[in-house]
Design a protein around this motif. Structure first.
Motif, PDB file in Angstrom:
ATOM      1  N   SER A  28      16.513  29.494  61.142  1.00 25.78           N
ATOM      2  CA  SER A  28      16.004  29.361  59.921  1.00 25.78           C
ATOM      3  C   SER A  28      16.301  30.076  58.789  1.00 25.78           C
ATOM      4  CB  SER A  28      14.153  29.814  59.654  1.00 25.78           C
ATOM      5  OG  SER A  28      14.152  31.120  60.521  1.00 25.78           O
ATOM      6  N   ILE A  29      17.060  31.456  58.455  1.00 21.40           N
ATOM      7  CA  ILE A  29      17.723  32.240  57.974  1.00 21.40           C
ATOM      8  C   ILE A  29      19.070  31.738  57.274  1.00 21.40           C
ATOM      9  CG2 ILE A  29      18.066  34.374  57.408  1.00 21.40           C
ATOM     10  CD1 ILE A  29      16.913  35.545  59.114  1.00 21.40           C
ATOM     11  N   LYS A  30      19.438  30.757  55.988  1.00 28.89           N
ATOM     12  CA  LYS A  30      20.575  30.752  55.192  1.00 28.89           C
ATOM     13  C   LYS A  30      20.713  31.548  54.218  1.00 28.89           C
ATOM     14  CE  LYS A  30      19.914  26.850  58.038  1.00 28.89           C
ATOM     15  NZ  LYS A  30      19.808  27.448  59.504  1.00 28.89           N
ATOM     16  N   PRO A  31      22.170  31.138  53.917  1.00 29.83           N
ATOM     17  CA  PRO A  31      22.532  32.086  52.758  1.00 29.83           C
ATOM     18  C   PRO A  31      21.728  31.974  52.056  1.00 29.83           C
ATOM     19  CG  PRO A  31      24.165  31.283  54.154  1.00 29.83           C
ATOM     20  CD  PRO A  31      22.966  30.618  55.018  1.00 29.83           C
ATOM     21  N   ASP A  32      21.552  30.560  51.536  1.00 27.23           N
ATOM     22  CA  ASP A  32      20.750  30.278  50.148  1.00 27.23           C
ATOM     23  C   ASP A  32      19.298  30.139  51.073  1.00 27.23           C
ATOM     24  OD1 ASP A  32      19.998  28.190  51.704  1.00 27.23           O
ATOM     25  OD2 ASP A  32      20.172  27.301  50.180  1.00 27.23           O
ATOM     26  N   SER A  33      18.864  31.128  51.665  1.00 30.97           N
ATOM     27  CA  SER A  33      17.195  31.362  51.915  1.00 30.97           C
ATOM     28  C   SER A  33      17.015  32.420  51.097  1.00 30.97           C
ATOM     29  CB  SER A  33      17.109  32.192  53.188  1.00 30.97           C
ATOM     30  OG  SER A  33      17.385  31.134  54.441  1.00 30.97           O
ATOM     31  N   HIS A  68      15.332  43.437  43.524  1.00 33.04           N
ATOM     32  CA  HIS A  68      15.674  42.785  42.571  1.00 33.04           C
ATOM     33  C   HIS A  68      16.611  41.011  43.168  1.00 33.04           C
ATOM     34  CE1 HIS A  68      13.517  45.527  40.424  1.00 33.04           C
ATOM     35  NE2 HIS A  68      13.745  44.376  39.302  1.00 33.04           N
ATOM     36  N   MET A  69      16.937  41.181  44.542  1.00 31.77           N
ATOM     37  CA  MET A  69      17.878  40.517  44.750  1.00 31.77           C
ATOM     38  C   MET A  69      17.082  39.561  45.186  1.00 31.77           C
ATOM     39  SD  MET A  69      21.384  42.825  46.738  1.00 31.77           S
ATOM     40  CE  MET A  69      20.373  44.050  48.015  1.00 31.77           C
ATOM     41  N   ASP A  70      17.523  38.294  45.266  1.00 30.28           N
ATOM     42  CA  ASP A  70      17.388  36.807  44.926  1.00 30.28           C
ATOM     43  C   ASP A  70      17.325  36.352  47.012  1.00 30.28           C
ATOM     44  OD1 ASP A  70      15.019  35.019  44.207  1.00 30.28           O
ATOM     45  OD2 ASP A  70      17.171  33.749  43.787  1.00 30.28           O
ATOM     46  N   SER A  71      18.322  36.188  47.233  1.00 29.15           N
ATOM     47  CA  SER A  71      18.399  35.323  48.475  1.00 29.15           C
ATOM     48  C   SER A  71      19.577  36.147  49.246  1.00 29.15           C
ATOM     49  CB  SER A  71      19.844  34.016  48.313  1.00 29.15           C
ATOM     50  OG  SER A  71      20.481  34.687  47.586  1.00 29.15           O
ATOM     51  N   VAL A  72      19.578  35.946  50.626  1.00 29.26           N
ATOM     52  CA  VAL A  72      20.610  36.481  51.594  1.00 29.26           C
ATOM     53  C   VAL A  72      21.805  36.682  51.368  1.00 29.26           C
ATOM     54  CG1 VAL A  72      21.090  35.804  54.165  1.00 29.26           C
ATOM     55  CG2 VAL A  72      19.108  35.461  53.597  1.00 29.26           C
ATOM     56  N   ASP A  74      22.994  36.901  48.459  1.00 36.04           N
ATOM     57  CA  ASP A  74      23.246  38.335  47.124  1.00 36.04           C
ATOM     58  C   ASP A  74      23.022  39.452  48.512  1.00 36.04           C
ATOM     59  OD1 ASP A  74      22.779  36.519  45.070  1.00 36.04           O
ATOM     60  OD2 ASP A  74      20.966  36.593  44.805  1.00 36.04           O
ATOM     61  N   ILE A  75      22.497  39.160  49.128  1.00 35.91           N
ATOM     62  CA  ILE A  75      22.649  41.040  50.108  1.00 35.91           C
ATOM     63  C   ILE A  75      23.235  41.048  51.247  1.00 35.91           C
ATOM     64  CG2 ILE A  75      21.448  41.893  51.580  1.00 35.91           C
ATOM     65  CD1 ILE A  75      18.500  40.630  50.955  1.00 35.91           C
ATOM     66  N   THR A  76      24.518  40.146  51.213  1.00 34.50           N
ATOM     67  CA  THR A  76      25.267  39.524  51.797  1.00 34.50           C
ATOM     68  C   THR A  76      26.323  40.554  51.185  1.00 34.50           C
ATOM     69  OG1 THR A  76      24.350  37.868  53.183  1.00 34.50           O
ATOM     70  CG2 THR A  76      27.251  38.982  53.564  1.00 34.50           C
ATOM     71  N   ARG A  77      26.399  39.622  49.423  1.00 36.30           N
ATOM     72  CA  ARG A  77      27.841  40.538  48.720  1.00 36.30           C
ATOM     73  C   ARG A  77      27.568  41.795  48.603  1.00 36.30           C
ATOM     74  NH1 ARG A  77      27.129  35.244  47.238  1.00 36.30           N
ATOM     75  NH2 ARG A  77      25.634  35.479  45.949  1.00 36.30           N
ATOM     76  N   GLU A  78      25.956  42.478  48.408  1.00 34.13           N
ATOM     77  CA  GLU A  78      26.330  43.644  47.295  1.00 34.13           C
ATOM     78  C   GLU A  78      26.885  44.472  49.174  1.00 34.13           C
ATOM     79  OE1 GLU A  78      24.628  47.091  45.028  1.00 34.13           O
ATOM     80  OE2 GLU A  78      25.009  44.548  45.103  1.00 34.13           O
ATOM     81  N   ILE A  79      25.822  44.729  49.949  1.00 35.24           N
ATOM     82  CA  ILE A  79      26.727  45.095  51.697  1.00 35.24           C
ATOM     83  C   ILE A  79      28.035  45.075  51.398  1.00 35.24           C
ATOM     84  CG2 ILE A  79      26.548  45.144  54.056  1.00 35.24           C
ATOM     85  CD1 ILE A  79      23.188  44.236  53.526  1.00 35.24           C
ATOM     86  N   ALA A  80      28.403  43.718  51.718  1.00 38.84           N
ATOM     87  CA  ALA A  80      30.156  43.338  52.142  1.00 38.84           C
ATOM     88  C   ALA A  80      30.904  44.595  50.856  1.00 38.84           C
ATOM     89  CB  ALA A  80      30.612  42.670  51.954  1.00 38.84           C
ATOM     90  N   MET A  81      30.313  44.583  49.123  1.00 36.26           N
ATOM     91  CA  MET A  81      30.803  45.573  48.680  1.00 36.26           C
ATOM     92  C   MET A  81      30.320  46.279  48.887  1.00 36.26           C
ATOM     93  SD  MET A  81      30.579  42.843  45.246  1.00 36.26           S
ATOM     94  CE  MET A  81      29.178  43.297  44.753  1.00 36.26           C
ATOM     95  N   MET A  82      29.813  46.729  48.986  1.00 34.57           N
ATOM     96  CA  MET A  82      29.474  48.815  49.704  1.00 34.57           C
ATOM     97  C   MET A  82      30.254  48.789  50.143  1.00 34.57           C
ATOM     98  SD  MET A  82      25.391  49.488  48.941  1.00 34.57           S
ATOM     99  CE  MET A  82      24.352  49.303  48.159  1.00 34.57           C
ATOM    100  N   GLN A  83      30.726  48.287  51.762  1.00 34.78           N
ATOM    101  CA  GLN A  83      31.357  48.496  52.550  1.00 34.78           C
ATOM    102  C   GLN A  83      32.633  48.666  51.767  1.00 34.78           C
ATOM    103  OE1 GLN A  83      30.249  46.091  55.454  1.00 34.78           O
ATOM    104  NE2 GLN A  83      29.521  47.655  56.584  1.00 34.78           N
ATOM    105  N   ARG A  84      33.597  47.942  51.340  1.00 32.99           N
ATOM    106  CA  ARG A  84      35.086  47.771  50.678  1.00 32.99           C
ATOM    107  C   ARG A  84      34.209  48.874  50.116  1.00 32.99           C
ATOM    108  NH1 ARG A  84      37.317  42.417  48.815  1.00 32.99           N
ATOM    109  NH2 ARG A  84      39.117  43.285  49.850  1.00 32.99           N
ATOM    110  N   ALA A  85      33.849  49.467  49.540  1.00 35.46           N
ATOM    111  CA  ALA A  85      33.890  50.965  48.616  1.00 35.46           C
ATOM    112  C   ALA A  85      33.842  52.244  49.012  1.00 35.46           C
ATOM    113  CB  ALA A  85      33.093  50.793  47.544  1.00 35.46           C
TER     114      ALA A  85
END
Length: 86
Positions: A28-33, A68-72, A74-85
């Motif tokens: 039930s969880i989609k990227p745009d959820s 303040h993150m709106d969607s799955v 958004d969170i996915t991108r934030e985590i991936a960017m943190m990991q790459r940093a």
């Protein structure tokens, strides 16, 4: 820029976390959820979600960012960017 493989790996783990915290099926969880649309979205569950994200991905996710993150996606991108940093 994140590649699709990195984003997909993060999204898969994040989906498991969200399903556990919000007591919904993974399917039930989609990227745009929207987090606001998930049941059991009380503040305590958002805090629990943050703790699981930090433990799973070895990142520090500021509470204000998570609220303040709106969607799955958004969170996915934030985590991936943190990991790459790292």
């Amino acid at each position: 820029m994140l590649n699709a493989q990195e984003e997909s790996a993060v999204r898969e783990k994040l989906t498991v976390i969200l399903a556990e915290v919000f007591k919904v099926s993974e399917s039930s969880i989609k990227p745009d959820s929207k987090l606001s649309d998930l049941p059991n979205g009380e503040s305590i569950n958002i805090i629990r979600m943050i703790a699981l994200i930090e433990r799973t991905f070895d990142v520090v996710l500021p509470t204000f960012v998570a609220f303040h993150m709106d969607s799955v996606a958004d969170i996915t991108r934030e985590i991936a960017m943190m990991q790459r940093a790292r």
